[in-house]
Design a protein around this motif. Sequence first.
Motif, PDB file in Angstrom:
ATOM      1  N   GLN A  74       0.835  -1.215   0.000  1.00 12.76           N
ATOM      2  CA  GLN A  74       0.000   0.000   0.000  1.00 12.76           C
ATOM      3  C   GLN A  74       0.865   1.258   0.000  1.00 12.76           C
ATOM      4  OE1 GLN A  74      -2.443  -1.145   3.264  1.00 12.76           O
ATOM      5  NE2 GLN A  74      -3.935  -2.221   1.971  1.00 12.76           N
ATOM      6  N   GLU A  75       2.124   1.112   0.407  1.00  8.52           N
ATOM      7  CA  GLU A  75       3.004   2.298   0.467  1.00  8.52           C
ATOM      8  C   GLU A  75       3.735   2.538  -0.861  1.00  8.52           C
ATOM      9  OE1 GLU A  75       3.999   1.830   5.247  1.00  8.52           O
ATOM     10  OE2 GLU A  75       5.442   1.164   3.730  1.00  8.52           O
ATOM     11  N   VAL A  76       3.823   1.503  -1.715  1.00  6.30           N
ATOM     12  CA  VAL A  76       4.584   1.655  -2.966  1.00  6.30           C
ATOM     13  C   VAL A  76       3.635   2.031  -4.106  1.00  6.30           C
ATOM     14  CG1 VAL A  76       6.315  -0.022  -2.206  1.00  6.30           C
ATOM     15  CG2 VAL A  76       4.399  -0.786  -3.630  1.00  6.30           C
ATOM     16  N   THR A  77       4.237   2.369  -5.242  1.00  7.40           N
ATOM     17  CA  THR A  77       3.427   2.722  -6.425  1.00  7.40           C
ATOM     18  C   THR A  77       3.896   1.888  -7.612  1.00  7.40           C
ATOM     19  OG1 THR A  77       5.010   4.463  -6.889  1.00  7.40           O
ATOM     20  CG2 THR A  77       3.003   5.119  -5.732  1.00  7.40           C
ATOM     21  N   PRO A  78       3.027   1.736  -8.627  1.00 10.82           N
ATOM     22  CA  PRO A  78       3.450   0.996  -9.821  1.00 10.82           C
ATOM     23  C   PRO A  78       4.688   1.665 -10.430  1.00 10.82           C
ATOM     24  CG  PRO A  78       1.076   1.441  -9.866  1.00 10.82           C
ATOM     25  CD  PRO A  78       1.642   2.225  -8.722  1.00 10.82           C
ATOM     26  N   ASN A  79       5.482   0.886 -11.172  1.00  7.69           N
ATOM     27  CA  ASN A  79       6.681   1.470 -11.794  1.00  7.69           C
ATOM     28  C   ASN A  79       6.517   1.463 -13.317  1.00  7.69           C
ATOM     29  OD1 ASN A  79       8.026  -0.917 -13.044  1.00  7.69           O
ATOM     30  ND2 ASN A  79       7.933  -1.715 -10.963  1.00  7.69           N
ATOM     31  N   PRO A  80       7.469   2.033 -14.082  1.00  3.91           N
ATOM     32  CA  PRO A  80       7.312   2.138 -15.543  1.00  3.91           C
ATOM     33  C   PRO A  80       6.988   0.811 -16.240  1.00  3.91           C
ATOM     34  CG  PRO A  80       9.166   3.476 -14.830  1.00  3.91           C
ATOM     35  CD  PRO A  80       8.687   2.733 -13.614  1.00  3.91           C
ATOM     36  N   ALA A  81       7.390  -0.288 -15.630  1.00  2.95           N
ATOM     37  CA  ALA A  81       7.080  -1.602 -16.251  1.00  2.95           C
ATOM     38  C   ALA A  81       5.575  -1.861 -16.211  1.00  2.95           C
ATOM     39  CB  ALA A  81       7.833  -2.712 -15.512  1.00  2.95           C
ATOM     40  N   HIS A  82       4.953  -1.589 -15.063  1.00  5.70           N
ATOM     41  CA  HIS A  82       3.495  -1.793 -14.948  1.00  5.70           C
ATOM     42  C   HIS A  82       2.761  -0.871 -15.923  1.00  5.70           C
ATOM     43  CE1 HIS A  82       4.784  -2.914 -10.697  1.00  5.70           C
ATOM     44  NE2 HIS A  82       4.059  -3.943 -11.002  1.00  5.70           N
TER      45      HIS A  82
END
Length: 247
Positions: A74-82
Amino acid sequence: MVISHKLRALLKTAESVCVLTGAGISAESGVETFRGSKGLWSKLKPEELANFNAFMRNPELVWEWYNYRKKIVQEVTPNPAHYALARLQELVKDFTLVTQNIDNLHIRAGSKEVLELHGNIERSYCISCGKFAEHIEVTPEKKVPHCSSCNGIIRPDIVWFGEMLPEGVFESASDAAERCELFLTVGTSAVVYPAAQLPLTAQAHGAYVVEINMERTEISHRLQETLLGKAGEILPELLKIREEKKE
Ligand code: BV8
Ligand code: ZN
């Protein structure tokens, strides 16, 4: 990183693409992978945690582990791969995204109709009556949540070792693997079955199978191409080739 002519051509023309992702695609978001030196399993053993008997023996411990992972997720965010895969889905008529991940990051990046082979950490259900639990609060005293209807124990909606995959999900994933022209396997060590069967199914049905991973895996030698490197760098490159097609 060298992209072969064959892959370049397919990226421009393929109208049926299937992608399988594993923990490696979320690594650059800050979510630990399972295997490899710093992996989750290095500290904990899957047999101790990711199986039903371990849960029934010690639900507090298993809930503690999943709550720890839920907090990270919940603390992280999607990255360019997603995001690259979510964009690719808009450009390919028949596009299927299959994930082994339970971190919900593909959905948060905008991917649609994601086939979640191993469940989703944001969902939980009662093992007695099967009722899905809405947002559950696990308080320090009540370490194991109980069902509001029947007071049964609530478990994460996650597929543990020895458990069947969700009804129909693996079948849809296999169908997509069988009909695709291009199959990408991204960020998975390809040791867990039946998920790891999918690239091989695609291969057997004539697809061009490309692995995108930080290291070679147990199935690399059977695939057409392995692109070694970070998913967050490689997938945007592959997307660019598809985007060029549009002009
Ligand atoms: C079933 C819980 C059937 C959820 C997970 C002996 C031989 C073969 C198979 C078996 C066997 N004994 C038992 C089995 C079956 C078993 C299995 O496959 N075991 C393996 C370990 C041998 N499978 C099952 O039990 C499945 N169910 O088969 O039921 C059945 C039949 C009849 C009756 C009843 C049942 C259930 C499998 C689901 C298990 N659940 N976890 C959770 O807590 O998350 S598995 C666990 O591993 C995760 O779910 C994860 O998704 C999965 C796979 O891991 P990966 O995603 O590949 O992650 P990993 O860390 O391994 O690799 C990451 C890769 O990324 C690395 O290669 C790394 O280099 C790379 N990377 C890192 N950073 C990056 C990167 N790549 C690109 N960019 C980066 N930045
Ligand atoms: Zn219940």
